[in-house]
Design a protein around this motif. Structure first.
Motif: not given
Lengths: 233, 299
Positions: B20-25, B259-264, B267-270, B273-281
């Motif tokens: 989450a922290i790296s997602g903030v950055f 979006i940054g936090v969601t994406e990171q 990516r951690l869980y999925l 490449s699949l992790g980017l789906i969380t942005i759309s979700a």
């Protein structure tokens, strides 16, 4: 002061004005009367440089301003308070007034804001409110106040009474008289014939893009022909 | 952990927090790219398809300032930000505004055309190779325990916050900023107050471009430069703009961080490449409940 000679104007192929001539003198209150679609706002927007007339001449203080950019016309002190107010709805009353002095009278901003809220105490109460949340009457006060911020030499008021309650219309015309008494030249464009003639020095009647009647307001008031055909009295 | 029949790896709270922290950055950079986009949308009411391409050009400018003249990428901001402003101003005034004839759909296509031309120019002039700015400090940083943060990430976050704050103050307290806001909602009224609407359009486009130029400086130490690099950021920036509320600065900042936090975490869980789906979700989810975005004005 303002001298319009044989102006022809319109939009694209649609001709609206077919040769309009009129004059506003120093310190004079001149009314332009006419029904919807007569071409009154078209004339205003050609005076203010929003559009360029097809032909004819518009002179302000002796200088040709037909086709000159709107900001230069503002620089000269010819300020229009447009029909429909056109205040900035997403900005506070204060910011709207500040932008009135965007081009002109900028150094006197603070002093002029004091002056405007003295004329319209209601604006003071709404000072930090968004202009879009004001009532129609308050927006009209704001639009006029914003115009006064530029220290106009000639103020064009386009249908200031439109959409106001009868009480507010009375107030509006009292204000127009007061501004005029302070020496400001005013070009009042209105559909509200009787009240406009009461305050104006001279008046023009526009129909289908042409001036059909002109003269001192008092004479027009008693003109039988005009009363019957136009005022419906 | 099990989610919709997919078994997810389970991580300790520290690991998730670290992501989450790296997602903030990361989100801070998205926010900065989105900031320029949302400003241009708010004032000109157009989606600027050239935004990503302008980011790419600015990144090349930073790269060459570093490789040819040895200018530090952060110091390069002093050159690329004013340069970006002038380039954006000139582009709007001489190409986009001139071809538009006041019609929004033409402006849209013009920005698309500009981006195709500039991108192919970059491909021709700089080749498709990836290039990297190397700075001596790019792996230095501070250990937060759960995650190791490098200085370029910190610079990106601080830079984005400062630039957003500066832009907010500019829009609020200067006459030009107020004129931009006035033109955004009431062009005719603005014209009658003596505001030169065409000039204000170009100024807005210039400031939007200056924002991506700043983003380019902040990105350069951590991302490679290549002619398509803009898409990497600008597609997400579009999402951020809509998510935050079109035309809203605060929305761009918060949307970028979300979006940054969601994406990171995604990516951690999925996976990468699949992790980017969380942005759309998250995008769909937020718009379901707030159709005008997080900070959008009611329509």
């Amino acid at each position: 002061m303002l001298e319009i000679v044989e102006v022809k104007a319109g939009y694209g192929h649609a001709k609206v004005l077919h040769g309009v001539s009129l004059k506003v003198g120093e310190g004079e209150l001149v009314a332009l009367l006419g029904s919807n679609g007569a071409g009154k706002s078209t004339l205003n927007n050609n005076i203010s440089g929003i559009y360029k007339p097809f032909a004819g001449s518009i002179r302000f203080d002796g200088a040709e301003i037909a086709g000159v950019r709107s900001e230069e016309i503002v620089d000269r002190g010819l300020i229009q308070v447009p029909e429909g107010r056109r205040v900035f709805p997403n900005m506070s009353v204060r910011e709207n007034l500040e932008l009135g002095s965007y081009r002109r009278a900028t150094p006197n901003r603070a002093r002029n804001i004091d002056r405007v809220v003295e004329i319209f105490p209601r604006l003071k109460e709404r000072f930090d409110q968004y202009a879009g949340t004001l009532s129609g009457g308050e927006q009209q006060m704001l639009a006029i106040g914003r115009g006064l911020m530029a220290e106009p030499r000639l103020l064009i008021l386009d249908e200031p009474s439109l959409g106001l309650s009868p009480l507010l219309v009375e107030e509006m015309f009292a204000l127009i008289q007061k501004l005029r008494a302070e020496g400001l030249a005013i070009f009042l464009v209105e559909q509200n014939v009787v009240q406009s003639l009461e305050v104006a020095d001279r008046a023009y009647v526009m129909e289908n893009g042409l001036i059909t009647v002109e003269g001192p307001a008092q004479d027009l008031m008693h003109d039988e022909e005009l009363r019957r055909s136009y005022l419906g009295m | 952990m099990d989610f919709l029949g997919i078994s997810l790896p389970s991580y300790s709270l520290e690991t998730v927090f670290g992501s989450a922290i790296s997602g903030v950055f990361l989100g801070a950079i998205y926010a900065l790219v989105a900031l320029g986009l949302t400003l241009i949308y708010g004032v000109l009411h157009i989606i600027n398809f050239a935004h990503g391409t302008l980011l790419m050009l600015a990144m090349y400018a930073v790269f060459f300032l570093w490789s040819v003249f040895g200018v530090d990428p952060y110091l390069a901001m002093l050159i690329v930000v004013p340069g970006g402003y002038l380039f954006g101003y000139a582009l709007q005034r001489s190409v986009i505004g001139r071809t538009s004839h006041g019609r929004d759909e033409i402006i849209l296509l013009t920005t698309l055309g500009v981006s195709i031309v500039l991108e192919n120019f970059a491909l021709f002039a700089f080749s498709a190779n990836e290039r990297n700015v190397q700075v001596p400090y790019d792996f230095d940083g501070i250990d937060l325990g759960v995650v190791y943060i490098v200085w370029p990430q910190i610079a990106a976050l601080v830079g984005s916050l400062l630039i957003t704050a500066a832009l907010w103050c500019f829009m609020r307290f200067t006459d030009t900023g107020k004129a931009i806001r006035a033109v955004a909602k009431e062009r005719q009224g603005a014209r009658l107050m003596g505001i030169n609407v065409e000039h204000i359009f170009a100024v807005s486009f210039g400031i939007g471009t200056a924002c991506v130029a700043a983003a380019a400086s902040l990105l350069a130490p951590t991302y490679a430069v290549f002619p398509q690099v803009g898409y990497l950021f600008v597609l997400i920036a579009f999402t951020v703009v809509v998510l935050g509320g079109m035309g809203s600065f605060v929305g761009a900042l918060v949307g970028g961080l979300v979006i940054g936090v969601t994406e990171q975490i995604g990516r951690l869980y999925l996976g990468e490449s699949l992790g980017l789906i969380t942005i759309s979700a998250i995008f769909i989810l937020i718009l379901l409940f707030r159709p005008t975005g997080l900070f959008g004005q009611r329509l």
